[in-house]
Design a protein around this motif. Structure first.
Motif, PDB file in Angstrom:
ATOM      1  N   ALA A 117      18.419  86.380   3.547  1.00 61.27           N
ATOM      2  CA  ALA A 117      19.116  85.989   4.775  1.00 61.27           C
ATOM      3  C   ALA A 117      20.467  85.370   4.451  1.00 61.27           C
ATOM      4  N   ARG A 118      20.546  84.646   3.328  1.00 64.38           N
ATOM      5  CA  ARG A 118      21.812  84.033   2.922  1.00 64.38           C
ATOM      6  C   ARG A 118      22.869  85.105   2.651  1.00 64.38           C
ATOM      7  N   LEU A 119      22.477  86.164   1.947  1.00 63.35           N
ATOM      8  CA  LEU A 119      23.416  87.240   1.658  1.00 63.35           C
ATOM      9  C   LEU A 119      23.861  87.943   2.938  1.00 63.35           C
ATOM     10  N   GLU A 120      22.934  88.152   3.853  1.00 63.29           N
ATOM     11  CA  GLU A 120      23.294  88.772   5.137  1.00 63.29           C
ATOM     12  C   GLU A 120      24.323  87.917   5.872  1.00 63.29           C
ATOM     13  N   ALA A 121      24.113  86.587   5.845  1.00 63.98           N
ATOM     14  CA  ALA A 121      25.060  85.683   6.503  1.00 63.98           C
ATOM     15  C   ALA A 121      26.429  85.758   5.844  1.00 63.98           C
ATOM     16  N   LEU A 122      26.465  85.800   4.496  1.00 59.48           N
ATOM     17  CA  LEU A 122      27.734  85.885   3.773  1.00 59.48           C
ATOM     18  C   LEU A 122      28.474  87.169   4.130  1.00 59.48           C
TER      19      LEU A 122
ATOM     20  N   PHE B 252      23.103  78.291   6.036  1.00 58.30           N
ATOM     21  CA  PHE B 252      23.126  79.096   4.815  1.00 58.30           C
ATOM     22  C   PHE B 252      24.286  78.651   3.921  1.00 58.30           C
ATOM     23  N   VAL B 253      24.002  78.552   2.619  1.00 53.63           N
ATOM     24  CA  VAL B 253      25.029  78.182   1.646  1.00 53.63           C
ATOM     25  C   VAL B 253      25.712  79.460   1.171  1.00 53.63           C
ATOM     26  N   LEU B 254      26.972  79.641   1.546  1.00 54.17           N
ATOM     27  CA  LEU B 254      27.702  80.861   1.221  1.00 54.17           C
ATOM     28  C   LEU B 254      28.337  80.798  -0.163  1.00 54.17           C
ATOM     29  N   GLY B 255      28.647  79.623  -0.636  1.00 57.91           N
ATOM     30  CA  GLY B 255      29.312  79.446  -1.918  1.00 57.91           C
ATOM     31  C   GLY B 255      29.665  77.995  -2.100  1.00 57.91           C
ATOM     32  N   THR B 256      30.778  77.725  -2.773  1.00 57.11           N
ATOM     33  CA  THR B 256      31.156  76.341  -3.066  1.00 57.11           C
ATOM     34  C   THR B 256      32.667  76.160  -3.028  1.00 57.11           C
TER      35      THR B 256
END
Length: 687
Positions: free
Chosen positions: A26-31, A134-138
Motif C-alpha cells: 500500500a505504501r508503494l501504491e501511495a508513492l 504512509f511513509v514515502l521517503g525521507t
C-alpha cells in the motif's frame, strides 16, 4: 537471492538490512500516486539548502523509497542520484516511521558495515508521511564526520519535512484539480465535488452573476463562516492590501480580457480580524468552444506559515551566532582581565604595606579599590558569558543552584530593571548533579519571559520573584513568578508547543519553553506552570533527586592550609602579561619560573630540576597544555598529579573531551587571587 525481512533486522554479508514496512504494498501504491519525476525543482532545492543551513551539515537529500532503490528528488553536497535500497540509511527511517538521528554511523550496529560509512559518518532522517500515514521517503542530512544536533535543529528538520509533503500534496492536488475540471467542465457538480472531495482553499467566480463561491478552507483562511461572497469579486479585491491592489486587479483584468487560460499572483489579503496574510492565488479561465468565458475556478495557498518558519529559523541562526560571539568575547577578555586583576591586587598590597598615615596617598589607594571593584564586576560578567555560551559541553557536575540562578538574573538584569523589582526568596538547597550551562539556560529563559510579560515603565508596582525550596519528596524546586498579565486560558495548552509564540515575528521563535522542558527532562526534572489572567504567571523548575554519583571533591580548593610552605612553581601561558602578573603576585611567597611556550617548559622539566606544581594554560599555539600533560603522563607519570590547569575555557572538542575524561585540578580565568593562593597552599601541603 531474496531475503526474508518481515520482522527484525537481517544481516546479509556485511550489511544490516532494514525490514520492509508491514504496509509495503500500500505504501508503494501511495508513492506512485504522487507521480513524482526526478527532474530538479527550485521549490524542493530550497528546502534541502535550508536543511543544510539549519543542521550545519554539508549534505542533504529529499529521498523517495521505491521497491528496490532509493532516488533523490533534490540533493545538496553530493551528486549521487540514486542508491540500492538495501544499502541506504533511509530504509531504516522508512521502516521506523519516525525521526532517526545517528551521531556516528560507524558506532551503530545497523550501519557500521555499510560501505557508505567510509565517507558518511553522521545521518539524520525525518520520514515524509502523507495524510494517509504512509511513509514515502525521507528528508535527510549527512556529514563526513560524527556530530550531534540540538533539539531546535531536529524540530526545524521535522518542520521542513512537513513542507516537503505540502509541496507533494500541492502537486497531487493540482493534478486532481486538472482531471476533475476536464471531466466535469460543463457541470456545476464539478465545483461541488472539488470542494467536498479535496477540501482545498478553492473558489469559483461566475461572470454572469458576479457571485464568488468559496470552499471551506478559504472561509477558514478569511475567518468567515460564509460559503459565498454576496459582493462577488469587488468584495474579494476589497480585502487586498492597498499596496498590492492596483497591480493584482490590473493583472487579473489583462488575463480576463485576453485569451489566457491561467492566472497566478501573490499578494496580501486581510482577514476578518484585521490581520494580513500572504497568499498565492491561481485561477483557471473556463471558456466555451467560441471562447466565451463561462467561469473562473481558482485555489488559494496561504504562504504566511512558510514565511514565518523561514523568519524563525533565520532568527534562531542569528541567536546561535550571538552565542558563538559571546563565547569568543569572553575568551578574549580572560587574559587581560587576569593580569589587570593581578596587577591591581599587587599594587593595592604594595601600597597598603608602604602607606603611612597622612602621607597623602589615601586617594590613590581609594582609586585602586574602586578599580579593583570594577574589574571584579567585569570578571563576574565574563564568567556568566562563558557559562551561557557553553553550548556543546554536556558534562554533568555538581551545581550550586543559587549560583546558576544569580548568574541568570545578572544576565537578564537589563530586561528586568525597567519593568519590575527583582526579589530573591532563597532557602538552603543541596547541590544538584546537572549541567550548569544547561540549567542556567533554563533559568535565563524563564526570567526573560517573566520580564517580557510585564510592560515597561511601572517597575515599582511589579515584581519578579525568584524562590527556591526543597519539597517533601526531597526535590529541589525553583520558581520564577511575575506579576504580568498572565496567559489566556485558551493559549495555555499550547504554551509548550515548539514554534508557538505570542510575540511578534522576529522577536520570538517559540522554541524557548520547549527547549527548557526538554533540557529539564534530560536532567530528570520537570517544568510546570500556573497562570491567572490579570494576576501573573509562575514557572516552576522541579529537579528530582534520583540516585546520583557519590560527590567527590575534585579540582582546586580555596581553603588555606594552616602552615604556609614555599614552593617552586612552573607557570606556562602564551600571554606574557599574564605570566608577568602571576610572577609579580606570587614571587614573595614562592619561587616562580615562567614559560610562554609549552615546548620550553617540557625541555626544562626533562633536565630533572626540582619543582612542586605546574600551572598550565589549556589552549596555546604549537604545543597545547593537553599535549604537555599527555607527554608528562608518559615520561613522568608520578608527577601528573602536580599539574593544575589555569584556563579560560575549552573551545575545541578535544579539549572538552580531555577535561571531562581526565578532570585535572583547574582554576578558571579570570581568577580570584585569594582563591589561587589558597589552592596553592592546599596543593603544596598534600605532598
Amino acid at each position: 537471492m531474496e531475503h526474508q525481512r518481515n520482522v527484525g533486522f537481517v544481516v546479509s554479508g556485511e550489511s544490516t538490512l532494514a525490514p520492509l514496512p508491514p504496509n509495503e504494498a500500500a505504501r508503494l501504491e501511495a508513492l506512485w500516486g504522487y507521480e513524482v519525476d526526478p527532474a530538479p525543482e527550485v521549490s524542493f532545492d530550497e528546502l534541502t539548502r535550508l536543511a543544510t543551513r539549519l543542521s550545519g551539515t554539508p549534505i542533504a537529500f529529499i529521498a523517495l523509497m521505491e521497491r528496490e532503490h532509493l532516488w533523490f528528488k533534490s540533493r545538496q553536497g553530493l551528486e549521487l542520484r540514486a542508491t540500492a535500497r538495501d544499502m541506504s540509511f533511509c530504509a531504516h527511517t522508512v521502516f521506523l516511521g519516525r525521526t532517526l538521528v545517528v551521531p556516528d554511523t560507524a558506532a551503530d550496529v545497523r550501519f557500521r558495515f555499510n560501505p557508505f560509512v567510509a565517507g558518511l559518518r553522521f545521518y539524520a532522517g525525518v520520514p515524509l508521511v502523507n495524510p494517509e500515514g504512509f511513509v514515502l521517503g525521507t528528508l535527510c542530512v549527512l556529514d563526513t564526520v560524527p556530530r550531534v544536533l540540538t533539539l531546535e535543529q531536529i524540530h526545524g528538520l521535522e518542520i521542513l519535512a512537513r513542507q516537503v509533503m505540502h509541496q507533494l500534496e500541492a502537486r497531487r492536488t493540482s493534478r486532481a484539480h486538472a482531471r476533475l475540471s476536464e471531466a466535469l467542465r460543463a457541470s456545476q457538480e464539478r465545483f461541488d465535488i472539488l470542494q467536498h472531495a479535496l477540501n482545498e482553499a478553492v473558489w469559483e467566480w461566475n461572470p454572469e452573476t458576479g457571485r464568488v463561491s468559496c470552499g471551506p478552507r478559504l472561509a477558514a483562511l478569511l475567518g468567515e463562516t460564509f460559503g459565498s461572497m454576496g459582493g462577488g469579486g469587488k468584495e474579494w479585491f476589497g480585502r487586498i492590501h492597498p499596496e498590492d491592489q492596483e497591480r493584482v486587479e490590473r493583472g487579473f483584468r489583462a488575463a480576463l480580457d485576453g485569451d489566457a487560460r491561467l492566472w497566478t499572483d501573490e499578494y496580501r489579503v486581510q482577514r476578518s480580524n484585521g490581520t494580513w496574510t500572504r497568499v498565492v492565488n491561481r485561477g483557471v479561465f473556463v471558456r466555451d468552444a467560441d471562447g466565451r468565458l463561462m467561469r473562473v475556478v481558482g485555489a488559494v495557498e496561504d504562504r504566511t506559515e512558510r514565511e514565518e518558519l523561514r523568519a524563525r529559523l533565520a532568527l534562531s541562526d542569528r541567536m546561535a551566532s550571538v552565542g558563538t560571539l559571546a563565547a569568543g568575547v569572553a575568551h578574549e577578555l580572560n587574559n587581560p582581565l587576569a593580569y589587570v586583576l593581578a596587577n591591581l591586587d599587587f599594587a593595592r598590597e604594595e601600597l597598603r604595606t608602604a602607606l603611612e598615615p597622612g602621607s597623602g596617598v589615601e586617594p590613590i589607594a581609594q582609586a585602586l579599590e574602586e578599580a579593583r571593584e570594577g574589574a571584579e564586576r567585569m570578571r563576574l560578567i565574563v564568567r556568566d558569558l562563558k557559562l551561557f555560551s557553553r553550548k556543546d559541553d554536556e558534562r554533568l557536575e555538581w551545581v550550586e543552584v543559587h549560583r546558576a540562578l544569580d548568574s541568570a538574573a545578572a544576565m537578564a538584569w537589563n530586561e528586568i530593571r525597567h519593568r519590575a523589582r527583582l526579589v530573591k526568596d532563597y532557602q538552603p538547597l543541596p547541590a544538584v548533579y546537572a549541567n550548569e550551562a544547561r540549567l542556567g539556560q533554563v533559568f535565563l529563559n524563564l526570567i526573560v519571559n517573566a520580564a517580557h510579560a510585564i510592560a515597561e515603565g511601572a517597575a515599582e508596582r511589579n515584581e519578579i520573584r525568584l524562590s527556591t525550596r526543597v519539597d517533601a519528596a526531597g526535590r529541589v524546586v525553583v520558581e520564577v513568578r511575575d506579576t504580568g498579565g498572565g496567559i489566556p486560558e485558551e493559549l495555555r495548552p499550547r504554551i509548550l508547543e515548539p514554534f508557538f509564540t505570542t510575540k511578534p515575528l522576529g522577536v520570538g521563535t517559540g522554541l524557548g519553553l520547549p527547549i527548557c522542558q526538554d533540557l529539564l527532562t534530560r536532567l530528570g526534572g520537570a517544568l510546570e506552570f500556573e497562570s491567572e489572567e490579570g494576576v501573573g504567571t509562575v514557572f516552576r523548575v522541579v529537579l528530582a533527586a534520583p540516585e546520583r554519583p557519590q560527590r567527590e571533591e575534585k579540582g582546586v580548593s580555596a581553603s588555606k592550609a594552616p602552615v604556609r610552605r614555599r614552593g617552586h612553581l612552573l607557570v606556562v601561558d602564551d600571554e606574557p602579561m599574564v605570566l608577568a602578573a602571576l610572577q609579580r603576585t606570587l614571587n614573595q611567597e614562592h619561587d616562580v619560573t615562567v614559560f610562554t611556550r609549552a615546548e620550553a617548559a617540557l625541555a626544562w622539566l626533562e633536565q630533572g630540576l626540582p619543582w612542586d606544581l605546574l600551572l598550565c594554560d589549556v589552549m596555546m599555539p604549537e604545543m597545547t597544555g593537553i599535549e604537555l600533560y599527555e607527554v608528562l603522563a608518559k615520561r613522568m607519570p608520578e608527577r601528573v598529579g602536580h599539574v593544575v590547569f589555569v584556563t579560560g575555557g575549552a573551545f575545541t572538542e578535544r579539549a572538552r573531551e580531555f577535561l571531562g575524561r581526565v578532570d585535572p585540578p583547574r582554576l578558571e580565568k579570570p581568577f580570584d587571587f585569594q582563591a589561587l593562593r589558597g589552592m596553592l597552599e592546599a596543593r603544596l601541603q598534600m605532598d
